[in-house]
Each structure stands twice: as structure tokens, then as C-alpha cells.
Design a protein around this motif. Sequence first.
Motif, PDB file in Angstrom:
ATOM      1  N   PRO A  42       9.396   0.227   0.993  1.00  0.00           N
ATOM      2  CA  PRO A  42       8.749   1.328   1.926  1.00  0.00           C
ATOM      3  C   PRO A  42       7.735   0.871   2.234  1.00  0.00           C
ATOM      4  O   PRO A  42       7.071   0.345   1.576  1.00  0.00           O
ATOM      5  N   ASP A  43       7.770   0.891   3.714  1.00  0.00           N
ATOM      6  CA  ASP A  43       6.430  -0.021   4.492  1.00  0.00           C
ATOM      7  C   ASP A  43       5.911   1.470   5.650  1.00  0.00           C
ATOM      8  O   ASP A  43       5.025   0.823   5.914  1.00  0.00           O
ATOM      9  N   ILE A  44       5.755   3.251   5.282  1.00  0.00           N
ATOM     10  CA  ILE A  44       5.792   3.363   5.627  1.00  0.00           C
ATOM     11  C   ILE A  44       4.713   4.264   5.911  1.00  0.00           C
ATOM     12  O   ILE A  44       4.641   4.659   5.907  1.00  0.00           O
ATOM     13  N   GLY A  45       3.869   3.838   4.925  1.00  0.00           N
ATOM     14  CA  GLY A  45       2.909   4.771   4.182  1.00  0.00           C
ATOM     15  C   GLY A  45       2.969   6.186   3.981  1.00  0.00           C
ATOM     16  O   GLY A  45       4.579   6.583   2.944  1.00  0.00           O
ATOM     17  N   TRP A  46       2.205   5.815   1.850  1.00  0.00           N
ATOM     18  CA  TRP A  46       2.955   7.337   1.382  1.00  0.00           C
ATOM     19  C   TRP A  46       3.560   8.757   2.099  1.00  0.00           C
ATOM     20  O   TRP A  46       3.964   8.944   1.880  1.00  0.00           O
ATOM     21  N   PHE A  47       2.541   8.879   3.322  1.00  0.00           N
ATOM     22  CA  PHE A  47       2.955  10.356   3.468  1.00  0.00           C
ATOM     23  C   PHE A  47       4.095  10.360   5.050  1.00  0.00           C
ATOM     24  O   PHE A  47       3.911  10.941   5.800  1.00  0.00           O
ATOM     25  N   PHE A  95       0.628  -0.884  -0.090  1.00  0.00           N
ATOM     26  CA  PHE A  95       0.295   0.014   0.126  1.00  0.00           C
ATOM     27  C   PHE A  95       0.664   1.273  -0.207  1.00  0.00           C
ATOM     28  O   PHE A  95       0.340   2.060  -0.426  1.00  0.00           O
ATOM     29  N   THR A  96       1.818   1.266   1.079  1.00  0.00           N
ATOM     30  CA  THR A  96       2.582   2.197   0.835  1.00  0.00           C
ATOM     31  C   THR A  96       3.737   2.714  -0.939  1.00  0.00           C
ATOM     32  O   THR A  96       3.300   3.835  -1.332  1.00  0.00           O
TER      33      THR A  96
END
Lengths: 377, 567, 203
Positions: free
Chosen positions: B157-162, B87-88
Amino acid sequence: MIRRLLSPFFPTSQFPGAGKSCLSIFWAALALIAPAAVASADEPNRPIANMFDPLSTPARMIHESSLLVSLICLVIFLIVTGMLVYVVFKFPSKGAADDRKEPPQVYGSSQIELAWTVIPILITIVLILVTTRTIGEIQDRKIPNAALHVRVIGHQWWWELQYLTQNGVDKEGNPVWKTDFVTANELHIPVSDKNSVRPTELILESADVIHSYWVPQLNGKTDVVPNHTNHMWLDPWSTGTYFGNCAEYCGTQHANMLIRVMVQTPEDFAKWVANQKAPSVIPTDSVALQGQKDFFGNSCVNCHKVDGTVAVGTFGPNLTHFASRSWLGSGVALQNQADIRDWVRDPNHLKPGVLMPDMQLSEPQIDQITAYLMTLK
Amino acid sequence: MAHGSTTTVPEDDFVITPTRPGEEKGTWSAVIQDLLFTVDHKKLGLMYIGSGLIFFVIAGLMAAAIRLQLAIPNAHFISPDVYNRFFTMHGTAMVFLVGMPIIFGMANYLVPIMIGARDMAFPRLNAFGFWMFFFSGWFLYFSYFAGPGLYNAGSAPDIGWFAYSPLTSKAFSRGHSSDYWTLALLASGVGSVATALNIIVTTISLRCKGMTLGRMPLFVWTFLVVAFLVILAIPPLSACQIMLILDRYLGAKFFDTQAGGSAILWQHFFWIFGHPEVYILILPGFAAMNEIVPVFSRKPIFGYPIMVGANVMIAFISLGVWAHHMFTVGMTSLGNSFFAISTMLVAVPTGIKIFNWIGTMYGGKIRFELPMLFCIAFLFQFLIAGLTGIMLSVAPFDWQLSDSYFVVAHFHYVLIGGLLFTIFAAIYFWYPKAFGRMLSHKLGMWHFVLFTLGFHLTFLPQHVSGFLGMPRRIYTYEAGRGWEAWNMMSSIGVIFQAAGILFFVWNLIYSYKKGKIAGDDPWDAWTLEWATTSPPPDYNFEKTPEVRSRRPLWDLKHPEDPDWKYE
Amino acid sequence: MDQFINQPVPFAEEERPWRPPSFRKVGMLTLITTESALFAIFVVAYVFYIGKSLNGPYPHEILHIPWTASFALFGSSATITFAEMALKKGNRSLFQIWWAITIAMGAYFLGFTAFEWHEFIFKEGLTISTNIFGSTFYSLVGLHASHVIVGLLLLSIILISSLRGKLDHGHHEHVEMIAWYWHFVDAVWVVVLTVVYLISAHY
């Protein structure tokens, strides 16, 4: 359009009483199918966290303003869609012959443009007034110091709950809080009523990253942010177990950082508090006793606390009254023997990525520790 | 009307781009060298759009995996780690590797031609901007192969797009996933600012004779506004990303809450970028609408000055609404009220534009060609998106709706139902200009019907699961919450969307060789790009045009009733 | 549609010459705008974090107003203007002298910054990771210094071009744009000086 779609599913006070109780039965039936444990006649499980079915004062305040804006938006939707449909059907090109002559080239119209600027601005003004009033009503409400105060601390991926009592005031007149007892994940609060006789205030903090505390039927969500204390208040009118979720992505197991709020009658709540304050149970059964020895002998004590014993760790949930809770792993499984065993053997099986490691216990140790944990009522 | 003739230049007389040695025309080597070294705005524009579409398919496949995992409760299709990376990456890629390049591609191709210029003001800077984006895209996806490698989901990345802090700090984000996110976006940000600078300078300084600012096509006006937003909004993102790198590698304390830093400061800086960013993404959709709707209604745009004014107002106000993404973070009631008010205000000029488009269609002779069909669908879908946005702007309502699937539904209605549909409209409209051939109507109709159906099937139910308390970014959910039916519907919609996209991609490929020859002006339109050949020559126009009104070709086609009499 | 290709419509009404703004000026102004947005965020971070460090060294303990460096930088804005005036008059050697002085003053500013940082790091124990003040100070002042470095590089290129005889009055707009950039760097220093050395020095 959306509300018409949704109307069969939303038992709100708008609908006739018979319909509402039918739907309530439907939801209750559904709840029974769900992996829900505690369900008594006057404490139904409420797994459908429908924000349009508020059962607490702040949720109701939100509900009123949200109904208004939803209605306004619905009306605007119908009008503008109507306009669109109208022009699409009224002004199609009638074929190549008709196309040879261009239609009248209209560049604009000041009156029309003024009208459709002024009307949206008026609607906006109404919304602004309603919104600012509701914001103030909810955010600036002063909850009396005598109300129940619970400090909620978000961890990766569970909720620490510290029940507080007031211990005087500091020099600015703000209350000083002392922790009465600590539990995890399942928030018990006494039922109030629509006159806000018994609200509860939550003091929201975080031990690591940003999380968010959200129980839709009781209130909107408020984030828990490290180094920044937030407050929210609940004022539930109906007993029951309310379901909620962590609502700010916080890492691997954000999905399984579930929230349960048990709203109880004042008598039941008092009983529960008394139990939580009681010292930890000393096991009598030999298996459980051995389990207690295993528990202290392994590094469980570094992360977990059992009041009155050598286990004083605070990184993980307080286990003093572990078995008095209904769910395991902040909602990922039920507190039955099989699931507790599974968790003790390897928590990653039920909750991959959880911060509790596989303790590499032998099978007998797992049985014994499970038995011990189940005595911690 | 269709003819394939072009104005030819004798090749030995006057050569703009000499053939390099070893670069025989038409060989693969020639094509690749051409693309690698080109500074031609048209080629760069097509490269932007082509790369954007490739990333669109990749990020779309990730979305399909997400929907597959969420179709039933407690599914085990993908692990939480893989899901969180999906989802990121889906969000990050769709915004920065699909949205931004496609809109820059549209601007690159069309802005110079529409103002009668030969190229952008700084062609080499243009190429630089493209290659920065291109590098950043593949760098970001390379992260899947880094670290433990592809099957352990690498270091993506697995930190969310923000990328909220402190989740991105060294303590909670071990490994390099945050770094891939940060560095890739820093690079693409530089490219974006370079391109935006080019657009501004080109638009202001390179307009052909007679084209005052009040006579520019609305497409160009809109991109001028977009470019200003880009140069103002991207630096905050770059700034907070630099701060994040300093925190992670030099021990700085910008977002270190243990040292007195503020986690919320990241959110402020990110959304000071992030909110204008979504207007940067949607305004080009408006730009395409502004050109396509008039042509297929056979009337000029209704209210040109107010459309310009609305764009400027939207841009200006959008710089002051950012904290509506932060209503739940614990700002004071004053802060929440301010941002609720400013957010509602930005809805006014946006709503006006919808009325103006409908006003353009009113009294016209609407031709329901594919570009127009996508535009009509846009109007319906963007209306829904805007209204759910108004619901979100009511801060108390947002305390319930924020971070739920209602927000996911809202922004997908904006970005897919809004932006993507206008991108499709723009491609169907301008593909003939770029390639000299029409896209197939039959394949296009399959694309339109399947995709629209799938889009609504996927995203309409998500409003409901949001109302029922389903939060965002969860890799699974428990049974009995009332979310199952809506999630299943949502996942089924993916099949139709994927089918629609397949038809679209096939249409692009098939029509390149087999499409009907377009001629210079297949749609009977009025702006300058239709006054040159399809495809245009390298130098765009044999003679620099001179214009006297907003619709120079209308004046030429209707000398008895030219526009300049009325402006 | 052959007859429609490239047929100009006769240009309008007045016989005003068609002169859109110079693309170099618009380009440099745009660059300055975007850089201002970047600096603004670091300034906001600095201001927001004034007084929030949990441990020292604190600003009031170690900050001293950099008088000479600031005068050098502000003065260089004046000298660059003199250089431009000389170029306009066609006086190449005077242009080169003033331009070189500008570079020297800019280099002095940079040198002073280096000296100041050396003192802070090795004498006062303030690094970027010491506390919030360190993080915000070094990032803001460092960002400004990096722009000074870029400015000096651009200035040097102009000087070298002129010394090699490649610069003529047809390049006067190029030189003017570099000067605008230099003035921008100067203006940023006004803000940094005020916020860091005048305001935060009390905390």
C-alpha cells in the motif's frame, strides 16, 4: 523550552530591530544560495516559510492565538516538569535499610484533586474563547466581490490558476465568475496592507484527489477536495515570492507539488496581468517555428493549451505564457534551457511518476520544442 | 526472597493439557504444536507480544530508511514509489501490527490473573483473535511480493495509513495496493473486536470473590475501558473499508465524487475510528503506569476513583473529537469550533492523570529500577505530547500545523515517548513473572539511555521543521527552505534508537536463560499476579483467591494495617 | 513468600452470595453493541446521502413499504418469546413448534427481500453501482439481511439440537441469548424500515 531553542532562528517582532534585520539578511543570504530565480530588490524570495513570521492578515490572526496557546503550554510545561523533578529528587528511596518501612500510604486528597481539575478547566475556557473568536474572524470574513478572485484547481501534481472577473449575479445574489485567463503554479497577487485594502480570495477546487494549499506566511492551509469548493483569503503586506507546499498526500509526486505566490505592487501586478491576457507569442526564430510545428504535430496539444492556437488540451498546465514563469514542473526545477530540455526529453527524469509521458522525441525535436517553449513569454 | 520453587502437581494425578501423541515434551514439534493449538491466555499473550515486537523491528527498519532518505535535501536513496509505500506500511504496521497486538497481549496475559480467574471467558475466541491478527500481518507484508514483486516495491500500500479517498479509488489507485491494506485491516479488525469482547466479558463476569469493580486493579479497569472503545471504534473502520471495497469492485458510489459522493465522508468515518484508536493505543500505557508507579513509589495510586473516572471520561469524550483531524477540510466555523472545544475538553482528564501519578510519587520512597525509569521518562514525554496536542486543538493554529512535521512530532511523542516507553516499563516489570527471570539491569540501562537520547534527537527537531512549513509524507525536499539541519539531527537520532533496541532485544534473549531467578514477587508488589509462581502454572492459581481490598498482597504483608480498613 | 501464595483473605462484611453477571449475557450484549456500531455507520451513510443521487431510479419511484415482510419479522420476535416461555415450562414440543414458526417467518422475510431485490435489479434497473441510492440501499439492507441469515442459521442449530433431544432446560440461557440476537436483528429492522421506507421514500 522550544521557543527558547527557536528564538535565534525566528525573526519576529518580539526581538530588537537590529537583531531582526541581521536575521533578515541571514535569511536573504540563505535564499540566494537556494535554487531561487526571481529576486529583485523589492521582491525578495522568501523560502523560509516560517509560520511565526506572518506577513498577511489571516496569518497574523492565527499567529496571535498560536502565541497565546504556546505561552500557556510553555508555562504548564515548566510547572509540571518542575513538579516532576522535585518529586524525583526529594523522595528517592535511601537504600535497603530505609526501605524496610513503607512511607505513609496516602490514598488521595479531594481538595488537591479538585484544584488540579478546576485550574485546567479554567485554562480550557480561556482557550475555547480565543479559538472560537479566531475561527470566526478568519473563516467568516466576507471578502468583497470586487477583490481579486482566483480559482485554484489542484491536479496531480500541479496547480491550475484561473483568474476570474465577475460577470453579474445569479438569482440568489451570488456572483457569477468568468475566467479571464489561465496559468499554472505561480500565483501572482497584488500586495495589500494591514488595513486589508486589497485582499485576494482563492476559490479552491480539485480535479482529482484531495490536495491542500499551504503558504505558511500568508495563511493556514485549506484542502482542495473534489466536488467540494472551499474558499480562503490572502492579504499580504509585503511584496516577495512566498514558498509553500501541497499539504495533503496526493500520490507519487506530492513532494514536488510546490507553491509559489508572487506578491507584487499593484503596478507590477497590472503589468503581469496584461501580459497574461496578451495573445500567445508567434515565434520568429526558425528553430522555434519548427518547434511550434513539432508541438502541434505531436500529441502535446491533447493535454496543453496555448491560447489562439490549435493546442486546446486542458489536462496539463496552460502553456500560453510558459516562459513568463520562473519554475518548471511546479517547482521541481528552474526555467533554464537545460532543465526545460531535460523535461521535454523525459519528464520522469526530473519528476519520477509525473503524468506527462516520455514523448519519445528525437534530439532535434527536443531542441526545437525547447526553443519554442522559451518564446512563450 | 528469591526462590525457584513452584507448587507442583503430581503429573499422573491431574493433567489439564494432556500430551498429544507424537508430542514429546521439549521437542520443536511439541513447542510448535503447543503454540498452534493453545487457548491458554498466557501463551496467547506472549505470542501477541512476540509477534508485535517482530513487526516493530520490521516497521522500524522502514522508518530508518525514511530518515535516511530525508537526511539531506534532494536525496536519491529511495524512489518516491518505494518511499510512499514505506511510510504507509510503517504507519499501518505500527498501529495495527505492533500497537494493537502488544496491548492485547498485555491484557491477555495479565487481566485474568489480576482478577483471580483461570483464563479468559472464551478461550477459543481468544485464539481466533490472535490468529486473525497474525494472518493479517503477514498478509499485509506479503503485498511487497505481489504484483511486480519486491524490487519494484510490489503491491504494498502507498496510500498513507489513513487511505483518504479518492486517492484509494480504482481510478487513482490502480493495482491492488489499496486492497491489501483494506483486507488485512478488515481481518485484524475482526480479531481486535473478538479480543475486546473477551476482555469485557472476562472482567465483568469472571472476577474472583470479593473483587468488586471498585477493587479491581486500575490495570484491569483501564483495559475494560479500552475494550469498550475497541468494540465501538473498530466497526466504523470496518464499515468504511467495506464501502471502499464495494466502490472499487462493484462500482458503488460511496466515495465517488463524480457521482455525487463525498470524499470527506471517508474522512469522517475513518477518524470516528481513528481518534478513539489512538486512545485505545495510549490507555494501556496508562494501565501499566497505574501498576508500576505505585509499586516503585511504595504508595497506593493517588486518587483511585478519579483515575477510574478520568479513564471513563477520556473514552467517552474521545468518541466526539474526531474531526480535529479535519480542521483544514472546509467544515463550517461552527463545526470547527465544536471539535476544537471537545478536543480541549479531553485534555482535562488526561492532564489530571499526570498530576495523580506525580501525586503518587510525592511522599514515597522512589526506587529507580528500570520499569520506574521508563515511567518517569513517560511522564516527561507524555507531558510534551499532551501540550503539543493542546496547541493542535486550537483550530486556527492547526490550519498551520496540520499535515506538517509538527503533527508527526506530536504523535511520535505520544506513541513512542508515551506508549512505547510504558511498554518497555511493562516488559521490564512483568518479564520476571512470565519467564521466572529478571532482565539484566546493565543491558537495560544501555537500552534506556541510548533509546531515550535517540528518541528526543529524532523527534524534538521535527517540531521546528513543522513550524518552518515542512509538510508530511514528502519523499524529498528542496534545499534552502531551512529544513536541512533539523532533518539531519532527526536522522542521526535513529542510530541511537536502533542501538537501544539492539540492547533491548539482546536483553530479552540473554535473560531468558541467564537472568537472575526472579521468584514469585521480585518487586514487592501488591496485585494478585504476584501471589502465584513465576511463571504461573497453566491454571494460574491453585485455589481461586478471595480479596477484600484493592491491594490483596498488601493486606497479607501488612496484617496490622490492611487496605480494607481505609476503603 | 510461600505463605503468601493462595492465601485467601476472608471475604467481606455481608454474607451476600458472590454473583457477577452471567458471562453469556455480557457476551451477547457486547456483541450487540459492536454490531450496533457497525449498523450505525451504514445508517449514517444512508441518511447523509438521501437526495444526493445524480440520476435515477430514485427512492420515491420504486420504494414500497414491505408490510408483510415487516410483520413477519416483528411477529417472529413474538413467536420466539412464546417458544422461550414454553421451554421454561418444560414443554418441549410446544417450544419446537413456536421456534419453527419463528424460523419460517424469518425465512419469509428473507424471501421477500430477495424478491424485492430481483424486482429492483431486473425491472427497475437499480443496482449497487447505478447511483448513490443503489449503493447505500443495497449495502444497508444487505447488511441487515446477512444478519438475518446468520440468525436463521443459529435458530436452526437450536431447533435441530432440540429435535435430537440434546436441548434441556440447562440450556435455557443459551436459547435466551440466541433470542436476544434475534430481537436485535428485529430492532435494526425498525431503524432500517423507518429510515429507508418511511423517510427516504419521499426523495
